[in-house]
Design an enzyme around this catalytic site. Structure first.
Site, PDB file in Angstrom:
ATOM      1  N   ASN A   1      -0.765  10.004  -5.838  1.00  0.00           N
ATOM      2  CA  ASN A   1       0.236   9.064  -5.309  1.00  0.00           C
ATOM      3  C   ASN A   1       1.530   9.233  -6.100  1.00  0.00           C
ATOM      4  OD1 ASN A   1      -1.885   8.126  -3.792  1.00  0.00           O
ATOM      5  ND2 ASN A   1      -2.210   6.280  -4.991  1.00  0.00           N
ATOM      6  N   ILE A   2       2.654   9.242  -5.428  1.00  0.00           N
ATOM      7  CA  ILE A   2       3.925   9.459  -6.133  1.00  0.00           C
ATOM      8  C   ILE A   2       4.250   8.303  -7.076  1.00  0.00           C
ATOM      9  CG2 ILE A   2       5.548   8.472  -4.438  1.00  0.00           C
ATOM     10  CD1 ILE A   2       7.142  11.281  -5.039  1.00  0.00           C
TER      11      ILE A   2
ATOM     12  N   ASN B   1      -7.388   8.469  -7.562  1.00  0.00           N
ATOM     13  CA  ASN B   1      -6.712   9.183  -6.468  1.00  0.00           C
ATOM     14  C   ASN B   1      -5.886  10.374  -6.976  1.00  0.00           C
ATOM     15  OD1 ASN B   1      -7.043   9.042  -3.645  1.00  0.00           O
ATOM     16  ND2 ASN B   1      -4.898   8.569  -3.370  1.00  0.00           N
TER      17      ASN B   1
ATOM     18  N   LEU C   1       1.865  12.175  -2.470  1.00  0.00           N
ATOM     19  CA  LEU C   1       1.778  11.344  -1.265  1.00  0.00           C
ATOM     20  C   LEU C   1       3.008  10.442  -1.246  1.00  0.00           C
ATOM     21  CD1 LEU C   1      -2.013  10.476  -1.700  1.00  0.00           C
ATOM     22  CD2 LEU C   1      -1.024  12.248  -0.232  1.00  0.00           C
ATOM     23  N   ASN C   2       3.887  10.688  -0.277  1.00  0.00           N
ATOM     24  CA  ASN C   2       5.209  10.064  -0.271  1.00  0.00           C
ATOM     25  C   ASN C   2       5.463   9.342   1.057  1.00  0.00           C
ATOM     26  OD1 ASN C   2       7.911   9.617  -1.286  1.00  0.00           O
ATOM     27  ND2 ASN C   2       8.633  11.242   0.067  1.00  0.00           N
ATOM     28  N   GLY C   3       4.419   8.688   1.578  1.00  0.00           N
ATOM     29  CA  GLY C   3       4.563   8.048   2.895  1.00  0.00           C
ATOM     30  C   GLY C   3       4.964   6.591   2.842  1.00  0.00           C
TER      31      GLY C   3
ATOM     32  N   GLY D   1      -2.908   6.506   6.825  1.00  0.00           N
ATOM     33  CA  GLY D   1      -3.584   6.617   5.525  1.00  0.00           C
ATOM     34  C   GLY D   1      -3.545   8.041   4.999  1.00  0.00           C
TER      35      GLY D   1
ATOM     36  N   LYS E   1       2.912  -0.617  -8.783  1.00  0.00           N
ATOM     37  CA  LYS E   1       2.773  -1.291  -7.481  1.00  0.00           C
ATOM     38  C   LYS E   1       3.615  -2.564  -7.418  1.00  0.00           C
ATOM     39  CE  LYS E   1      -0.551   1.542  -6.072  1.00  0.00           C
ATOM     40  NZ  LYS E   1      -0.190   2.599  -5.122  1.00  0.00           N
TER      41      LYS E   1
END
Length: 515
Positions: free
Chosen positions: A258-259, A337, A120-122, A229, A403
């Site tokens: 998640n990346i 995730n 997921l790279n958004g 999302g 994060k």
């Protein structure tokens, strides 16, 4: 008509109507239909301002948005009844050791050839003070999140002579910059595909209509769109044609993560568990969960609800039960995730329009002060739609998200060693838990954080680090036990090169100046 005006209008009319719940329900339905018609008309106008291929993409995006908006208008109150929540049955969450004990077959390459890795790279790096995609931030030895991902998969493909492709789900925020960077991996042994998640319009909280006036993304339209999302992966993967293409190539499962989770590497034991299931009992969805600590109290958890395994997020919890949800004793695990999902099941559920995910209503305030809402979904929430879904309680090492710069300090330190793109806890660390690191606001932005460390301290024996205020670290500093460093407003603390701090509180003012 604003939502406030509308509710006053409804109140006024309902006084005139006989107090009959049927009539009230009919009336509310009429109001909903009016809102949907108004939204439909606005979306048509917006699409009319797009040209060529972009208009087609926007039409597909808006189809998904319309379904989401329709469901948003139907939903009343919390999406779960607290009294119906049960703990998942014992066999629905398996311990990782039990999965690992099965061992691996001689030809694991056959299983690897059925796998696709999806990252997921958004997201952008804005929360860490960086411009552009978060995946392009350097995290270790000048390697970015994306570099490490490519190295991991290339290592797998070379070691087992396999063909595991990498798929990046980009957003309109990250697509252009990511595609430019991908050229540098041309000669790596990994095929890379990309697709874009949808672009949805932010909604004015009052009128419940899009803020956008046309499909442009710059100028006054810069902040009126959003990527909805990661729950959008199912529809946009399907719309892109890539889902179909990968199924045609013989791929059966995707491993999604998640990346920025550096612990989310391909696990051969979980993969083997998936592909070795008998046909009638094929597991279509695995969610990796791990034991909750006090730091994870807000993470989604798995529950049994209406006879199905289901993800419960904090946003769905009635206010009166939030403390219970955060309790480590009642809900012992949380969702990492990291998900393993059957491609053919995604295709089936998309074709049947049966992908049902709870709506997350995310309120935002735009720069000009306008209150908007954006409707989102979470990828893990679809677990209840898949057959024979399973949770696997994995070691904490598979959840290593970056994060903040506090997380970045951990992964840059000697606590971890890097091998073929994978980070593992150093064998020289005597206990497996990760230290608790809390860096203050002077360290929030990556560039500023980097200037405050001449070199990353030795943290092998660290339990807890809190740093607040204007603090810098010289070369070869060693931190052990609990270390708290607080420079009050107007003060500065320079930790001298070669210092060893063990169970120390440092406060006041300590300047080291060049002579």
């Amino acid at each position: 008509m604003s939502t406030e005006t509308m509710s006053l209008y409804i109140e006024g009319l309902s006084k005139e109507l006989p107090s009959n719940s049927n009539k009230m329900a009919q009336f509310q339905e009429v109001m909903r239909q009016q809102l949907e018609s108004a939204m439909h008309a606005e979306l048509e106008k917006l699409v009319g301002t797009a040209k060529g291929a972009k208009a087609e993409v926007s039409k597909k995006d808006f189809e998904g948005f319309r379904k989401l908006f329709h469901r948003f208008l139907q939903v009343k109150g919390p999406s779960v009844e607290w009294s119906k929540i049960n703990r998942p049955p014992e066999d629905s969450i398996q311990p990782y050791d039990k999965i690992k004990a099965k061992g691996l077959p001689d030809y694991i390459a056959d299983s690897l050839n059925k796998l696709v890795v999806v990252k997921l790279n958004g997201g952008l790096g804005t929360s860490m003070g960086c411009k552009g995609p978060k995946s392009l931030i350097s995290v270790r030895n000048e390697n970015t999140f994306l570099d490490l991902t490519v190295q991991q998969i290339e290592h797998l493909n070379k070691t087992y002579n396999a063909d595991v492709p990498l798929v990046l789900m980009n957003s309109f925020n990250t697509d252009e910059d990511t595609k430019k960077i991908l050229q540098k991996y041309t000669h790596h042994r990994v095929k890379i595909h990309t697709f874009n998640q949808s672009r949805y319009p932010r909604i004015n909280k009052e009128s419940l209509l899009p803020v956008a006036k046309d499909m442009a993304m710059t100028g006054e339209n810069a902040d009126v769109w959003y990527p909805p999302g990661h729950g959008d992966i199912y529809a946009s993967f399907n719309n892109s044609g890539l889902l179909e293409q990968l199924i045609a190539e013989g791929k059966e499962y995707i491993f999604v993560s998640n990346i920025d989770n550096l612990g989310a590497t391909v696990d051969l034991y979980i993969l083997n568990h998936l592909v070795s299931q008998p046909n009638g009992k094929r597991c279509e969805f695995i969610m990796e969960v791990t034991d909750k600590t006090r730091a994870d109290v807000k993470g989604g958890t798995l529950i049994q609800y209406d006879g199905k395994l289901r993800l419960l997020e904090i946003a769905q919890v009635p206010k009166a039960h939030v403390d219970e949800f955060k309790s480590v004793t009642k809900f012992k695990i949380f969702n990492t995730n990291n998900l393993w999902i059957s491609l053919s099941a995604i295709k089936r559920l998309q074709e049947q329009n049966a992908m049902d995910m709870e709506i997350i209503v995310n309120p935002k305030t735009l720069d000009g002060g306008l209150n908007v809402i954006q409707l989102e979904t979470a990828v893990g929430a679809a677990i209840k739609c898949f057959d024979n879904a399973l949770g696997i309680n994995v070691p904490r090492s598979r959840f290593l998200p970056v994060k903040t710069t506090s997380d970045l300090l951990l992964v840059m330190s000697n606590l971890y060693s890097l091998d073929a793109g994978s980070l593992t806890m150093s064998e020289r660390r005597e206990f497996p838990t990760t230290p608790h690191v809390k860096l203050g606001s002077s360290f929030t932005k990556v560039q500023e954080y980097l200037t405050r460390f001449e070199s990353i301290p030795d943290m092998l024996e660290l339990d807890h680090l809190t740093v607040s205020g204007d603090v810098t670290f010289g070369k070869h500093v060693s931190l052990k036990g609990t270390v708290i460093i607080i420079a009050n407003h107007g003060d500065r603390i320079d930790i001298p090169a070669g210092s060893m701090l063990e169970n120390k509180i440092v406060s006041g003012n300590l300047r080291i100046l060049d002579h």
